[in-house]
Write a protein that holds these residues in place. Structure first.
Motif, PDB file in Angstrom:
ATOM      1  N   THR A   1       0.855  -1.180   0.000  1.00 11.05           N
ATOM      2  CA  THR A   1       0.000   0.000   0.000  1.00 11.05           C
ATOM      3  C   THR A   1       0.891   1.229   0.000  1.00 11.05           C
ATOM      4  O   THR A   1       2.028   1.201   0.473  1.00 11.05           O
ATOM      5  N   GLY A   2       0.377   2.319  -0.547  1.00  7.43           N
ATOM      6  CA  GLY A   2       1.136   3.560  -0.541  1.00  7.43           C
ATOM      7  C   GLY A   2       2.157   3.649  -1.652  1.00  7.43           C
ATOM      8  O   GLY A   2       2.012   3.039  -2.716  1.00  7.43           O
ATOM      9  N   SER A   3       3.231   4.374  -1.406  1.00 12.03           N
ATOM     10  CA  SER A   3       4.270   4.583  -2.413  1.00 12.03           C
ATOM     11  C   SER A   3       5.562   5.012  -1.737  1.00 12.03           C
ATOM     12  O   SER A   3       5.554   5.512  -0.604  1.00 12.03           O
TER      13      SER A   3
ATOM     14  N   SER B   1      20.781   2.824  -1.722  1.00 13.19           N
ATOM     15  CA  SER B   1      19.938   4.010  -1.636  1.00 13.19           C
ATOM     16  C   SER B   1      19.091   3.941  -0.378  1.00 13.19           C
ATOM     17  O   SER B   1      19.036   2.912   0.295  1.00 13.19           O
ATOM     18  N   ASP B   2      18.421   5.047  -0.060  1.00 11.74           N
ATOM     19  CA  ASP B   2      17.421   5.079   0.993  1.00 11.74           C
ATOM     20  C   ASP B   2      16.050   4.924   0.344  1.00 11.74           C
ATOM     21  O   ASP B   2      15.777   5.563  -0.672  1.00 11.74           O
ATOM     22  N   ALA B   3      15.196   4.086   0.923  1.00 13.06           N
ATOM     23  CA  ALA B   3      13.814   3.939   0.454  1.00 13.06           C
ATOM     24  C   ALA B   3      12.910   4.638   1.457  1.00 13.06           C
ATOM     25  O   ALA B   3      12.825   4.225   2.618  1.00 13.06           O
ATOM     26  N   ILE B   4      12.250   5.712   1.028  1.00 14.41           N
ATOM     27  CA  ILE B   4      11.493   6.585   1.920  1.00 14.41           C
ATOM     28  C   ILE B   4      10.029   6.606   1.498  1.00 14.41           C
ATOM     29  O   ILE B   4       9.713   6.758   0.306  1.00 14.41           O
ATOM     30  N   ALA B   5       9.132   6.456   2.459  1.00 13.09           N
ATOM     31  CA  ALA B   5       7.699   6.442   2.170  1.00 13.09           C
ATOM     32  C   ALA B   5       7.215   7.844   1.804  1.00 13.09           C
ATOM     33  O   ALA B   5       7.480   8.813   2.523  1.00 13.09           O
ATOM     34  N   LEU B   6       6.490   7.952   0.692  1.00 19.24           N
ATOM     35  CA  LEU B   6       5.898   9.219   0.278  1.00 19.24           C
ATOM     36  C   LEU B   6       4.584   9.482   1.009  1.00 19.24           C
ATOM     37  O   LEU B   6       4.076  10.613   0.994  1.00 19.24           O
ATOM     38  N   GLU B   7       4.036   8.466   1.610  1.00 20.86           N
ATOM     39  CA  GLU B   7       2.788   8.527   2.369  1.00 20.86           C
ATOM     40  C   GLU B   7       2.817   7.343   3.323  1.00 20.86           C
ATOM     41  O   GLU B   7       3.723   6.514   3.258  1.00 20.86           O
TER      42      GLU B   7
ATOM     43  N   SER C   1      -6.183   8.770 -16.542  1.00 22.84           N
ATOM     44  CA  SER C   1      -6.218  10.192 -16.891  1.00 22.84           C
ATOM     45  C   SER C   1      -6.261  11.111 -15.683  1.00 22.84           C
ATOM     46  O   SER C   1      -5.934  12.294 -15.796  1.00 22.84           O
ATOM     47  N   GLU C   2      -6.646  10.586 -14.532  1.00 22.20           N
ATOM     48  CA  GLU C   2      -6.766  11.442 -13.354  1.00 22.20           C
ATOM     49  C   GLU C   2      -6.190  10.731 -12.139  1.00 22.20           C
ATOM     50  O   GLU C   2      -6.630   9.637 -11.785  1.00 22.20           O
ATOM     51  N   PHE C   3      -5.201  11.341 -11.528  1.00 20.33           N
ATOM     52  CA  PHE C   3      -4.561  10.708 -10.380  1.00 20.33           C
ATOM     53  C   PHE C   3      -3.910  11.772  -9.496  1.00 20.33           C
ATOM     54  O   PHE C   3      -3.755  12.936  -9.887  1.00 20.33           O
ATOM     55  N   TYR C   4      -3.549  11.349  -8.301  1.00 25.67           N
ATOM     56  CA  TYR C   4      -2.958  12.235  -7.295  1.00 25.67           C
ATOM     57  C   TYR C   4      -1.458  11.976  -7.226  1.00 25.67           C
ATOM     58  O   TYR C   4      -1.031  10.833  -7.098  1.00 25.67           O
ATOM     59  N   LEU C   5      -0.684  13.029  -7.327  1.00 29.13           N
ATOM     60  CA  LEU C   5       0.774  12.911  -7.266  1.00 29.13           C
ATOM     61  C   LEU C   5       1.221  12.890  -5.812  1.00 29.13           C
ATOM     62  O   LEU C   5       1.048  13.881  -5.086  1.00 29.13           O
ATOM     63  N   ARG C   6       1.758  11.772  -5.364  1.00 25.97           N
ATOM     64  CA  ARG C   6       2.204  11.667  -3.977  1.00 25.97           C
ATOM     65  C   ARG C   6       3.524  12.378  -3.741  1.00 25.97           C
ATOM     66  O   ARG C   6       3.844  12.755  -2.615  1.00 25.97           O
ATOM     67  N   MET C   7       4.308  12.556  -4.799  1.00 28.49           N
ATOM     68  CA  MET C   7       5.588  13.233  -4.658  1.00 28.49           C
ATOM     69  C   MET C   7       5.400  14.752  -4.817  1.00 28.49           C
ATOM     70  O   MET C   7       4.441  15.207  -5.443  1.00 28.49           O
TER      71      MET C   7
ATOM     72  N   MET D   1       9.938  15.637  -7.937  1.00 28.23           N
ATOM     73  CA  MET D   1       9.874  15.383  -9.385  1.00 28.23           C
ATOM     74  C   MET D   1      11.066  16.021 -10.087  1.00 28.23           C
ATOM     75  O   MET D   1      11.675  15.423 -10.983  1.00 28.23           O
ATOM     76  N   GLY D   2      11.385  17.250  -9.687  1.00 21.98           N
ATOM     77  CA  GLY D   2      12.515  17.941 -10.292  1.00 21.98           C
ATOM     78  C   GLY D   2      13.822  17.209 -10.044  1.00 21.98           C
ATOM     79  O   GLY D   2      14.661  17.093 -10.947  1.00 21.98           O
ATOM     80  N   SER D   3      14.003  16.692  -8.838  1.00 22.03           N
ATOM     81  CA  SER D   3      15.212  15.931  -8.526  1.00 22.03           C
ATOM     82  C   SER D   3      15.315  14.705  -9.424  1.00 22.03           C
ATOM     83  O   SER D   3      16.392  14.391  -9.943  1.00 22.03           O
ATOM     84  N   TYR D   4      14.209  14.026  -9.603  1.00 25.81           N
ATOM     85  CA  TYR D   4      14.192  12.819 -10.431  1.00 25.81           C
ATOM     86  C   TYR D   4      14.454  13.140 -11.903  1.00 25.81           C
ATOM     87  O   TYR D   4      15.171  12.407 -12.594  1.00 25.81           O
ATOM     88  N   LEU D   5      13.886  14.261 -12.381  1.00 26.12           N
ATOM     89  CA  LEU D   5      13.951  14.605 -13.803  1.00 26.12           C
ATOM     90  C   LEU D   5      15.124  15.523 -14.143  1.00 26.12           C
ATOM     91  O   LEU D   5      15.275  15.919 -15.296  1.00 26.12           O
ATOM     92  N   GLY D   6      15.945  15.873 -13.140  1.00 25.07           N
ATOM     93  CA  GLY D   6      17.077  16.751 -13.405  1.00 25.07           C
ATOM     94  C   GLY D   6      16.646  18.168 -13.726  1.00 25.07           C
ATOM     95  O   GLY D   6      17.231  18.835 -14.582  1.00 25.07           O
ATOM     96  N   MET D   7      15.612  18.651 -13.033  1.00 21.81           N
ATOM     97  CA  MET D   7      15.060  19.982 -13.267  1.00 21.81           C
ATOM     98  C   MET D   7      14.925  20.723 -11.943  1.00 21.81           C
ATOM     99  O   MET D   7      14.716  20.117 -10.913  1.00 21.81           O
TER     100      MET D   7
END
Length: 259
Positions: free
Chosen positions: A90-92, A128-134, A206-212, A217-223
Motif C-alpha cells: 500500500t502507498g508509495s 539508496s534510501d527507500a522513503i515512504a511518500l505517504e 487520466s486522473e490521479f494524485y501525485l504523492r511526490m 519530481m525535479g530531482s528525479y527529472l534533473g530539473m
C-alpha cells in the motif's frame, strides 16, 4: 521498471525454510489470512500470473510478513545489509541517493506492486534510501528463500529475471530522458509513464494524485523546482493537463504524447 543468483540447495519446503533461514525483523508483522499473496488484488502486478495453487501456498509461506512505514520514514537505508526485497503493498515510496556533500538525488518512485531493494543484490548492501511518500506498507521477501524458490519454480525464476531486466531498462530510459530531452519532454514522459502504471493497477489513467512533491519530481527529472512549476503551468495553458495542487487530470493524451 535477473539471472544473477548464486546456487543454493533445494529447500525441503517453504515453511521449513521460513523457520530456519529468515532473519527476524522486529518491526514486521505477520500477514493475516486476508493479506496473503494468494488472495491479494495486486498479485498479478508483482508476482507471476501462472503459479499453481501449491506454488501460491509456498509463496504465502515465503512472504510471511509486512512492514508498515509512516510518511517520511525509511524502509531501508543506504549501506544496510541486504537481506530482503520488498514489494509495495500500500502507498508509495521514493528511492534516494545522497552525495558526500549531503545533496540528494531521487532515483525512482515506486507504486503499489513494484519491487524495491534490487540494488542490494550485487554487493550485499543497499545503495539508496527507500522513503515512504505517504503512510505505506511493504511485503518482505527474504532473498535467500526467494533464491531457493526460483530453483524449484521456473515461473518464479523467470519473474525475477524480468524484474531485474526491467530495472536495467528503466535506468537506460532515464539516462536517455535526462541526456537528450527538453524540460517539457521530460515532464510529459513522466506523466505518461505514471498514467500507464496507474492503468495497470486498475486506477484511472487520466486522473490521479501525485504523492511526490514538485521538488522531488525535479530531482528525479534533473530539473529545478521553478522549471517543473513552469512546465505544469504551460501544459495547463495549452489545455493538455488540468492541475489542482497535486491532483492531475490529463485532458489531451494525444498532445501530451506529441510533446
Amino acid at each position: 521498471m535477473s539471472a544473477v543468483f548464486d546456487s543454493l540447495p533445494s529447500l525441503p519446503s517453504a515453511a521449513t525454510a521460513a523457520s530456519s533461514a529468515v532473519i527476524p525483523i522486529t518491526d514486521a508483522t505477520p500477514k493475516s489470512a486476508s493479506a496473503r499473496c494468494s488472495n491479494c488484488a495486486m498479485r498479478a502486478v508483482c508476482m507471476p500470473a501462472d503459479l499453481t495453487m501449491s506454488e501460491l501456498t509456498q509463496l504465502d509461506s515465503l512472504i510471511y510478513s509486512t512492514r508498515a512505514v509512516k510518511r517520511g520514514e525509511t524502509l531501508y537505508r543506504r549501506n544496510d545489509d541486504f537481506r530482503s526485497l520488498y514489494a509495495v503493498r500500500t502507498g508509495s515510496f521514493k528511492t534516494v541517493i545522497t552525495d558526500r556533500d549531503g545533496g540528494e538525488q531521487v532515483t525512482a518512485f515506486h507504486l503499489v506492486g513494484e519491487t524495491l531493494g534490487l540494488d542490494g543484490v550485487c554487493s550485499g548492501h543497499y545503495h539508496s534510501d527507500a522513503i515512504a511518500l505517504e503512510d505505506s506498507s511493504a511485503c518482505i521477501i527474504p532473498f535467500r528463500l526467494l533464491e531457493g524458490m526460483c530453483r524449484q519454480v521456473p515461473a518464479m525464476q523467470h519473474h525475477v529475471h524480468r524484474m531485474m531486466s526491467t530495472e536495467i531498462v528503466r535506468e537506460s530510459a532515464i539516462m536517455m530522458l535526462l541526456g537528450a530531452r527538453t524540460a517539457e519532454q521530460r515532464l510529459a514522459a513522466f506523466l505518461l509513464n505514471l498514467s500507464t502504471r496507474m492503468k495497470l493497477r486498475g486506477y484511472s489513467a487520466s486522473e490521479f494524485y501525485l504523492r511526490m512533491t514538485r521538488e522531488e519530481m525535479g530531482s528525479y527529472l534533473g530539473m529545478k523546482l521553478e522549471t517543473v512549476s513552469r512546465m505544469f503551468s504551460k501544459f495547463q495553458r495549452d489545455g493538455i493537463v488540468d492541475t489542482h495542487g497535486k491532483q492531475i487530470r490529463i485532458v489531451d493524451f494525444k498532445r501530451l504524447e506529441q510533446v
